[in-house]
Enzyme design. Sequence first.
Site, mmCIF file in Angstrom:
data_model
loop_
_atom_site.group_PDB
_atom_site.id
_atom_site.type_symbol
_atom_site.label_atom_id
_atom_site.label_comp_id
_atom_site.label_asym_id
_atom_site.label_seq_id
_atom_site.Cartn_x
_atom_site.Cartn_y
_atom_site.Cartn_z
ATOM 1 N N CYS A 73 -0.736 -6.270 -4.433
ATOM 2 C CA CYS A 73 -1.052 -4.668 -4.956
ATOM 3 C C CYS A 73 -2.754 -5.136 -4.491
ATOM 4 C CB CYS A 73 -1.316 -4.751 -6.372
ATOM 5 S SG CYS A 73 -2.106 -2.867 -6.693
ATOM 6 N N CYS B 17 -3.093 0.321 1.719
ATOM 7 C CA CYS B 17 -1.852 0.106 0.446
ATOM 8 C C CYS B 17 -0.796 -0.463 0.453
ATOM 9 C CB CYS B 17 -1.841 1.383 -0.091
ATOM 10 S SG CYS B 17 -0.668 1.751 -1.426
#
Length: 239
Positions: free
Chosen positions: A202, A84
Amino acid sequence: MKNFFTVLGGMGTLATESFIHILNERTPIHSDQDYLNYLLVNHATVPDRTDFILGKSKEDPSSAIKEDIQQYAALNPEFFVLTCNTAHHFFDELQQATDIPILHMPRLAVEVANQKFAKKSGKTRVGLLATEGTIQTKVYENELEKFDNLEVILPSKTLQQDVTNLIYRDVKENHFCNEELFYQILQQMSEEFSCDVMVLGCTELSLVQEATQNKKYPVVDAQSELANETIRRALKNRI
């Protein structure tokens, strides 16, 4: 099991699935035994990183990630992979929780952007596409600003809303790789903001990149570079 690493995933699950697919697909194999040894931690209930950073939630995701690190460090993996981008806001805190190295995805992506796209003269305009949380914490900006020849370009407020919609509304909520919106964002960053390259900061954006196989616009896909470094280290440790 020896010579293995641990993937700290689940943030979100579809993006983690994409990472594992890329990892397995790129591993050079001739038999089942050539694949990499790893443990996948799909901790889907880790609180949303962006909501916490923006003050929309009081649930601190770093506590859950540190718990994972401490649990799986006991098994002595060679290294951890944190899939992440936004969670890298807590990177120093997470690394302090263990002596086992954690790969730094934003740093890897920025290094590749510099290696592949830096101009011989003048500054290279690097557009950053990420969650609002990642942008607010300057996880990527801090890495980009280490290079004098790289200039950070952030989306306008309107364009950032498009990026947020693509990440949360389309991919996370509806499992929809909105190819049309993805290309609109890349086109706008490239043409209106005069970016030489865009960093996909992302993993949901990485998922759309994988699905579309975009080659029209120059991008550095952070998840892709993390997969490359994971394979490199894992194969080196196997020798």
